[in-house]
Design an enzyme around this catalytic site. Sequence first.
Site, short mmCIF file in Angstrom:
data_model
loop_
_atom_site.label_atom_id
_atom_site.label_comp_id
_atom_site.label_asym_id
_atom_site.label_seq_id
_atom_site.Cartn_x
_atom_site.Cartn_y
_atom_site.Cartn_z
N ASP A 118 19.07 2.38 26.82
CA ASP A 118 19.90 2.11 25.39
C ASP A 118 19.38 3.43 24.81
O ASP A 118 18.15 3.51 24.21
CB ASP A 118 19.39 0.84 24.97
CG ASP A 118 20.14 0.48 23.75
OD1 ASP A 118 20.85 1.23 23.37
OD2 ASP A 118 20.08 -0.70 23.48
N GLU A 131 23.58 3.10 27.41
CA GLU A 131 24.24 2.41 26.27
C GLU A 131 24.36 2.96 24.92
O GLU A 131 23.22 3.66 24.76
CB GLU A 131 23.27 0.93 26.03
CG GLU A 131 23.61 -0.11 25.12
CD GLU A 131 23.12 -1.42 25.20
OE1 GLU A 131 22.85 -1.68 26.69
OE2 GLU A 131 22.84 -1.95 24.21
N GLU A 180 28.52 -3.28 20.98
CA GLU A 180 27.70 -4.41 20.09
C GLU A 180 28.09 -4.08 18.71
O GLU A 180 28.00 -4.97 17.96
CB GLU A 180 26.37 -4.44 20.45
CG GLU A 180 25.44 -3.29 20.09
CD GLU A 180 24.25 -3.41 20.50
OE1 GLU A 180 23.56 -3.24 21.70
OE2 GLU A 180 23.49 -3.48 19.73
N HIS A 230 26.59 -8.38 24.36
CA HIS A 230 24.99 -8.22 23.41
C HIS A 230 24.54 -9.47 23.50
O HIS A 230 24.98 -10.41 22.86
CB HIS A 230 25.55 -7.41 22.04
CG HIS A 230 24.40 -7.14 21.46
ND1 HIS A 230 24.53 -7.94 20.11
CD2 HIS A 230 23.27 -6.53 21.59
CE1 HIS A 230 23.14 -7.45 19.57
NE2 HIS A 230 22.48 -6.65 20.42
N GLU A 242 22.78 -10.21 28.75
CA GLU A 242 21.64 -9.57 28.53
C GLU A 242 20.61 -10.73 27.90
O GLU A 242 21.02 -11.88 27.49
CB GLU A 242 21.84 -9.04 27.06
CG GLU A 242 20.62 -8.11 26.42
CD GLU A 242 20.74 -7.44 25.41
OE1 GLU A 242 22.07 -7.37 24.85
OE2 GLU A 242 19.98 -6.30 25.30
MG LIG Z 1 22.23 -2.42 22.67
#
Ligand SMILES: [Mg+2]
Length: 403
Positions: free
Chosen positions: A223, A251, A277, A327, A347
């Site tokens: 991420d 990400e 997200e 998310h 997640e």
């Molecule tokens: Mg994230």
Amino acid sequence: MSSPIVRVRVAMLPAGEPPVLGGPRPLVTPLTGIEGAERLLRGDATAGLPPAASWAVVVRLEDADGREGVGTAGFGSPATVPVIEQLAPVVLGARPAEVNRLWETMFRATVNVGRRGVVMHAISALDVALWDLHARQLERPLHELLGGAVRSEIPAYASRLYATDDLDALAAEARGYVEQGFGAVKQRLAYGPSDGRDGIRRNVELVKTVADAIGPGVEQMADAYMGWDAGYAIRCIRAIEDAGIRLRWVEEPVMPDEIPGLARVRAAVDTPIAAGEHEATRFGFRDLVTAGAVDVLQPDVNRLGGITEARRVWALGETFGLDVIPHLGVAHNLQVAAASFATPMVEYMPPPGDDGRFDEDQVWWMLFPDEPRAHHGTIRLKRGPGLGVTLDDARLQELLELN
Ligand SMILES: [Mg+2]
């Protein structure tokens, strides 16, 4: 059967200190490299408003029979609260079964000041609470109102692995998730364009540490939390690929409005790209999808417009053959994810350890202690009415008094 809403309540509390975990910086963010910003944001974590990184906003709708529906906005801003209070007359006296009409009323009534951000967080919280109450009035799990769960359990990926200089600790954390049975893990990268060439080397080192720790049989994601630009992202992802590491996705490599930049990154590298997200409504996701900017959509129901709008976003992913991996695998996202074949996994932020320590990723476990936990890397869907989780009212009051 569907009795009207007679009371709207909203509570707001800081979602905890941002994580500061044994390194110069736990993750790169949009503020990395901006002079003075790190001083404003205690701990240099995410891009929320100072002094806390983020806030939990909880909305409760009560019907004439005393039933309650709960929704959340967040991790967001205290500014969500007055918007929810302003929108409350739309839902007061209405029945939750009219949620489509109520959503459209809230969206159109705020279009000149809203469409995303704080206003859409407020609409999301109210919409989630409306669906929760609707399902509770029918005494059914929410996913049954969306056509039913397509599976009884869903794989979860362990999402944590904040960056640290202590690479042995990072490797040990990653191995711990594999031992717990997770088939995929996601880590945070710490360095961005202001860190120069050495930052790329150190990002690759973080990725390689986790790759070596988990072995070839476990999926790995990384991420960049909006902290890069397109050129840097291409260089950094190519360096990761050149190190022989095949990530399941990278990400949010760029800021959310940089959709052309995101598409450029995706075209330039082999690694799949994930984002969403910080996107809102079917219109925002339409732009992401039609620009060819992503391989994986990451909607969050309590930001993008609630359950009502999430159904349309999931349908977009299904229509264009994209993975929709929300998310945070918490109740409002799980209920929609459970009803779609486009969601192969969710997640999962591991809950607090024995030390009782919590951070912004984990305030959820305190407010909703019966939120489903992963076992052997899998979450079993809850069968209770509505969202299937219960707000711990005593804990909420206690947290409110602490702040
Ligand atoms: Mg994230």
